[in-house]
Scaffold this motif. Structure first.
Motif, PDB file in Angstrom:
ATOM      1  N   ARG A 276       2.569  12.379  -9.465  1.00 14.91           N
ATOM      2  CA  ARG A 276       1.928  13.684  -9.375  1.00 14.91           C
ATOM      3  C   ARG A 276       2.964  14.792  -9.263  1.00 14.91           C
ATOM      4  NH1 ARG A 276      -2.665  13.413  -5.985  1.00 14.91           N
ATOM      5  NH2 ARG A 276      -1.202  12.827  -4.352  1.00 14.91           N
ATOM      6  N   LEU A 277       4.004  14.545  -8.440  1.00 19.72           N
ATOM      7  CA  LEU A 277       5.042  15.557  -8.282  1.00 19.72           C
ATOM      8  C   LEU A 277       5.747  15.791  -9.610  1.00 19.72           C
ATOM      9  CD1 LEU A 277       6.622  14.634  -4.867  1.00 19.72           C
ATOM     10  CD2 LEU A 277       5.194  16.572  -5.424  1.00 19.72           C
TER      11      LEU A 277
ATOM     12  N   GLY B 135       0.829  -1.206   0.000  1.00 22.74           N
ATOM     13  CA  GLY B 135       0.000   0.000   0.000  1.00 22.74           C
ATOM     14  C   GLY B 135       0.862   1.254   0.000  1.00 22.74           C
ATOM     15  N   MET B 136       1.884   1.260   0.873  1.00 23.02           N
ATOM     16  CA  MET B 136       2.725   2.450   0.964  1.00 23.02           C
ATOM     17  C   MET B 136       3.515   2.662  -0.322  1.00 23.02           C
ATOM     18  SD  MET B 136       4.101   2.598   4.844  1.00 23.02           S
ATOM     19  CE  MET B 136       4.484   0.892   5.087  1.00 23.02           C
ATOM     20  N   SER B 137       4.000   1.561  -0.922  1.00 23.21           N
ATOM     21  CA  SER B 137       4.816   1.753  -2.127  1.00 23.21           C
ATOM     22  C   SER B 137       3.948   2.257  -3.279  1.00 23.21           C
ATOM     23  CB  SER B 137       5.558   0.475  -2.495  1.00 23.21           C
ATOM     24  OG  SER B 137       4.716  -0.421  -3.154  1.00 23.21           O
ATOM     25  N   ARG B 138       2.692   1.784  -3.351  1.00 26.19           N
ATOM     26  CA  ARG B 138       1.792   2.313  -4.389  1.00 26.19           C
ATOM     27  C   ARG B 138       1.528   3.798  -4.152  1.00 26.19           C
ATOM     28  NH1 ARG B 138       1.102  -1.349  -8.664  1.00 26.19           N
ATOM     29  NH2 ARG B 138       3.147  -2.000  -8.008  1.00 26.19           N
ATOM     30  N   TYR B 139       1.336   4.163  -2.868  1.00 23.94           N
ATOM     31  CA  TYR B 139       1.098   5.568  -2.543  1.00 23.94           C
ATOM     32  C   TYR B 139       2.291   6.412  -2.976  1.00 23.94           C
ATOM     33  CZ  TYR B 139       0.523   9.809   0.124  1.00 23.94           C
ATOM     34  OH  TYR B 139       0.432  11.115   0.468  1.00 23.94           O
ATOM     35  N   SER B 140       3.485   5.887  -2.660  1.00 29.28           N
ATOM     36  CA  SER B 140       4.690   6.640  -3.004  1.00 29.28           C
ATOM     37  C   SER B 140       4.827   6.801  -4.515  1.00 29.28           C
ATOM     38  CB  SER B 140       5.896   5.929  -2.396  1.00 29.28           C
ATOM     39  OG  SER B 140       7.006   6.002  -3.223  1.00 29.28           O
TER      40      SER B 140
END
Lengths: 473, 431
Positions: free
Chosen positions: A466-467, A455-460
């Motif tokens: 986006r950045l 989950g965290m790696s997908r978020y990152s």
């Protein structure tokens, strides 16, 4: 054709035969469409002989792994029961897959460790508080990011500390007392739970430090600088006073020793503390590494490279066995705190490298522009460089957090039972010893770790995209 | 105050001591930092002195010569419990280096295969490789080590029911499989042929992996010398061929010549010395295997977990490295007439290596450092032997942890120096 030769200047030799076709070519057939299901299958599955073999191999691999896993974890699984008898093939008279009642029976231990049952609501409050503060921080569109960040990184740790340990620290001496002026204050006496000697010491230390800061900056940069220095010092001490008051005042919560903590609680405490502490230290170290002062630079490089060059286990051993020898004899640090110190040192070094990457990505023009408008170096960093650099490295920070989350499993080796450790301890329970217990336990722990990390790696990754888009504007 | 400033003399002398003077500021900061560091070092030293005397712990490195008194389950050099702590340290260090080296080799192979598979046109292969990468990268390495050790290796059958590996059981299984689906005319002879072959000599059971052991008799050194000569000759031929190609443009089959040399020369030497290397096959006698080489399950689980975990990361590095080479490079190579193989070998991979090498280095370092996790399953690496058993027995935490850290730090520095040198070779040469 003769026209072209005629237009040539007379000095030129024999003209080159123009390379032009005399007749029209037949039109070629339209290119074969690359769309449509048949074409797709041909391009992606059965284009050539090796392709067909690869496809067959892949399908066989899926066939050999996925159905047995589904059969084991769902179809053949046992869902209810109270002891190992529920999961024995002989008793049930059918093949037995995962033994889920084992996980249900141990779930409390996996989430809270040996935290007293009557006090587990405190852990739940911390979990909910953390989730409620973290989620809006992660969603880009929501407002009040600064306030939210202060709440999560500043207020939440203190609240979590008080809730989880029970607060009511027995504070004895502050600065002056520790520097050998303990005799100036009355013997430790408590009034309504607050130690008078400590707070007298605190007030005296505040006055003294503020006076020194005022005096030095008066001498160095005049009256105006002195006033601002005094103001900064007082603000720092005021914040410190609030924090100390909260951990000092008795709230009536029973104390819970950290050796009772365990499971997911320890995993999250270590990972969140590590990332929260490493952020400020990492920024300082990264700035130090890019500093022009040779001593500051050398000290930062040695610190960073040392902690990055050794395995985390040795760092944990260092914090557990070696650090107590380096501290004055009267300090006794508990096991979890030692591990936290080790993790913080380790994480700071890694965070410093991530932040350095962000600092290097800021174009030189930004520094020069800030200098051109007359900003002091500290203001230039605070107002111009760091806001841009930190925004750039958010994905890196999330990746660091994933690494830290996985690394918390190592505390198992210094006898602190995190999620994996609690699971390993649960395996030794003879009441649940069955042939499928091990696989069920590893399956469950694996799913928990995978859900968090994936989950965290997908978020990152989403954030990075986006950045990236924002950068291109 | 402002009045005083306006009416008084300009603060000329104070400007010399101004905080905004960069020189003064930098020296003040550095002096303060130096003082703090010196104070910290002194405080640590003084505290350590008083704590050690209080706890009655000896200091110094004299303990390294004392009798260790504990056994180690895997030793690459001769060792028994009457030997010193120093010897035990060497045994542990060699075990760490062994698992790190093999892990790096395996992880690189897995990583390159998976990285290329993730870029495959074949969607099945691509999906499988992606699943591999996502699963292995998102599970903690310690979890994977314990999984292999507790859930897989220790649930294998005992020595008497070992799984044998070799060409015979594979052919036999295929034969009976063919007979099972009604192709008895094919399966029958295959089974018969398999039965006529020698029994398997590689076994897997819950006590580890048993493989044949080579026995070197007198004259084995001749083979080693022949191998060295062959390698040196191959390198020389390679250099000569490069020179000739640059001068005349004539190619030379360096790879095949080198391969032939490396295989044939040692073979010839072996024949000349009367085949001094024999193989000792493991045999099941009673309840365990006799002969052969036993690889302990701790080593197998650690090696598997490390190479699978790091392989996932290397796959991502390889994939991003290949993707970083623009498509135009491949197209240009094709339009020059290079086929797919040479295009990859001469155009794409050399450029991809530039992107791959720096992160690959840090993965190698991570693998080496993660090898210390073997302590969780009892693999006798440097950490388990020295910071585990030795620390428990002697209690000399400061010396032992400092030495352990220093060794890992040295390994890290050496690895990154070698990889840095290689990176410089493959890096883009700019004018």
């Amino acid at each position: 054709m003769t026209d072209t030769t005629a237009s040539l200047p007379p000095g030129r030799s024999a003209p080159v035969k123009p390379f032009v076709s005399a007749s029209l070519r037949e039109p070629e057939p339209a290119p074969v469409s690359t769309r449509g299901p048949v074409r797709w299958v041909r391009a992606h599955l059965v284009g050539s002989v090796p392709q067909v073999l690869l496809t067959l191999f892949g399908i066989w691999l899926v066939y050999a792994t996925v159905p047995p896993l589904i059969k084991f974890f769902i179809v053949d699984a046992v869902w209810t029961g109270t002891s190992r008898d529920a999961c024995l093939a002989e008793k049930l008279g059918r093949p037995v897959g995962a033994c889920w009642p084992f996980v249900w029976a141990k779930l409390d231990q996996l989430i809270y460790g040996f935290y007293p049952a009557a006090e587990r609501w405190r852990v739940n409050v911390v979990y909910w508080l953390g989730a409620l503060l973290l989620l809006p921080l992660l969603i880009q569109k929501l407002p009040y990011k600064r306030l939210n960040a202060i709440a999560f990184f500043g207020v939440f740790p203190v609240a979590a500390f008080v809730l989880l340990t029970g607060g009511d620290l027995d504070l004895q001496r502050f600065l002056l007392g520790n520097l050998g002026f303990g005799a100036l204050f009355p013997a430790p006496a408590a009034k309504s739970g607050l130690s008078i000697a400590f707070w007298l010491d605190f007030v005296a230390s505040t006055v003294l430090v503020t006076a020194i800061a005022y005096g030095i900056s008066r001498f160095l940069s005049g009256a105006e600088g002195a006033r601002s220095a005094a103001k900064t010092t007082l603000t720092v001490f005021a914040v410190l006073a609030v924090v100390l008051f909260v951990v000092d005042v008795p709230l009536g919560l029973p104390q819970v020793e950290t050796r009772l903590w365990g499971g997911l609680l320890v995993t999250l405490v270590i990972a969140v503390t590590g990332i929260t502490v490493s952020l400020p230290f990492g920024i300082l170290l990264a700035l130090g590494r890019r500093s022009s002062l040779p001593l500051v630079k050398a000290a930062s490089i040695i610190f960073i490279e040392f902690w990055r060059g050794v395995p985390l286990i040795t760092v944990l051993f260092f914090a557990t066995y070696m650090l107590p020898l380096f501290l004055p004899g009267r300090f006794t640090i508990d096991g979890l705190l030692r591990a936290l110190v080790g993790v913080a040192l380790f994480a700071s070094a890694y965070m410093a490298e991530v932040v350095r990457g962000g600092l290097q990505a800021i174009p030189k023009g930004q520094y020069e522009g800030a200098m051109a408008v007359g900003l002091r170096p500290s203001l230039m960093m605070r107002l111009v460089v760091l806001p841009q650099a930190l925004k750039l490295v958010i994905p890196g920070i999330v990746n660091n957090f994933i690494g830290l989350f996985k690394d918390t499993t190592l505390v198992l080796i210094v006898s602190i039972f995190d999620l994996l450790g609690a699971m390993r301890a649960a395996f030794t329970d003879p009441n649940w010893a069955s042939p499928t217990t091990l696989f069920t336990g590893f399956g469950f722990a694996g799913i928990v770790y995978f859900v968090f990390c994936f989950g965290m790696s997908r978020y990152s990754m989403a954030l990075e995209k986006r950045l990236d888009r924002a950068q291109r504007h | 105050m402002s009045d005083a400033r306006l009416s008084g003399p300009p603060p000329a002398p104070s400007r010399r001591w101004s905080w905004t003077d960069p020189k003064l500021r930098s020296s003040v900061i550095q002096i303060v930092l130096a003082l703090i560091l010196i104070w910290l070092a002194w405080a640590f030293y003084a505290n350590a002195q008083s704590n050690l005397t209080r706890l009655g712990i000896a200091s110094g490195f004299g303990f390294l010569d004392n009798r260790a008194g504990f056994a180690i389950s895997q030793t690459l050099i001769p060792y028994n419990e009457n030997m010193s702590y120093g010897r035990a340290f060497m045994v542990g260090l060699l075990n760490t280096l062994l698992v790190a080296f093999l892990g790096i080799v395996l992880a690189t192979i897995i990583g390159f295969l998976m990285g290329v598979a993730r870029l495959s046109k074949n969607v099945v292969i691509k999906a499988l490789a992606s699943a591999y990468v996502e699963i292995t990268r998102n599970l903690p390495p310690l979890f994977q080590i314990l999984f292999w050790y507790l859930a897989v290796l220790s649930t294998l059958p005992g020595p008497r029911q070992s799984w044998g590996f070799g060409i015979q059981p594979v052919l036999g299984a295929i034969g009976s499989g063919l007979s099972g689906i009604g192709l008895g005319f094919l399966g029958g002879p295959l089974s018969a042929f398999a039965a006529s072959l020698a029994a398997p000599s590689v076994f897997v059971n819950n006590r580890g992996l048993v493989v044949p052991r080579p026995i070197f008799e007198d004259g084995s050194m001749a083979i080693l010398y022949a191998l060295i000569v062959a390698v040196v000759a191959s390198i020389a031929i390679g250099l000569w061929a490069k020179k000739r190609r640059e001068a005349t443009g004539k190619p030379f089959p360096v790879f095949w010549t080198g391969l032939a040399l490396v295989i044939l020369l040692p073979l010839a030497a072996s024949a000349a010395a009367g085949f001094p290397v024999t193989v000792e096959k493991p045999e099941l006698r009673g309840f365990n295997f006799v002969g052969g080489l036993r690889v302990i399950p701790e080593f197998v689980s650690l090696l598997l977990a490390l190479s699978i975990y790091t392989g996932g990361f290397i796959a991502e590095i390889v994939r991003s490295g290949i993707m970083a080479v623009s498509k135009g490079q491949t197209e240009a190579a094709h339009s020059l007439g290079l086929r797919t193989g040479p295009t990859l070998r001469l155009v794409v991979i050399p450029q991809a290596m530039r992107v791959i090498v720096p992160p690959l280095t840090s993965q190698y370092l991570n693998l080496t450092k993660n090898s210390s996790l073997g302590v969780a399953v009892g693999y006798p690496d440097l950490f388990a032997v020295f910071a585990g058993s030795t620390l428990n027995q002697t209690g000399q935490a400061i010396e032992i942890i400092a030495v352990t850290m220093a060794v890992y730090l040295t390994i890290s520095i050496v690895t990154s120096t070698i990889m840095g040198w290689y990176n410089k070779r493959v890096a883009l040469v700019e004018r």
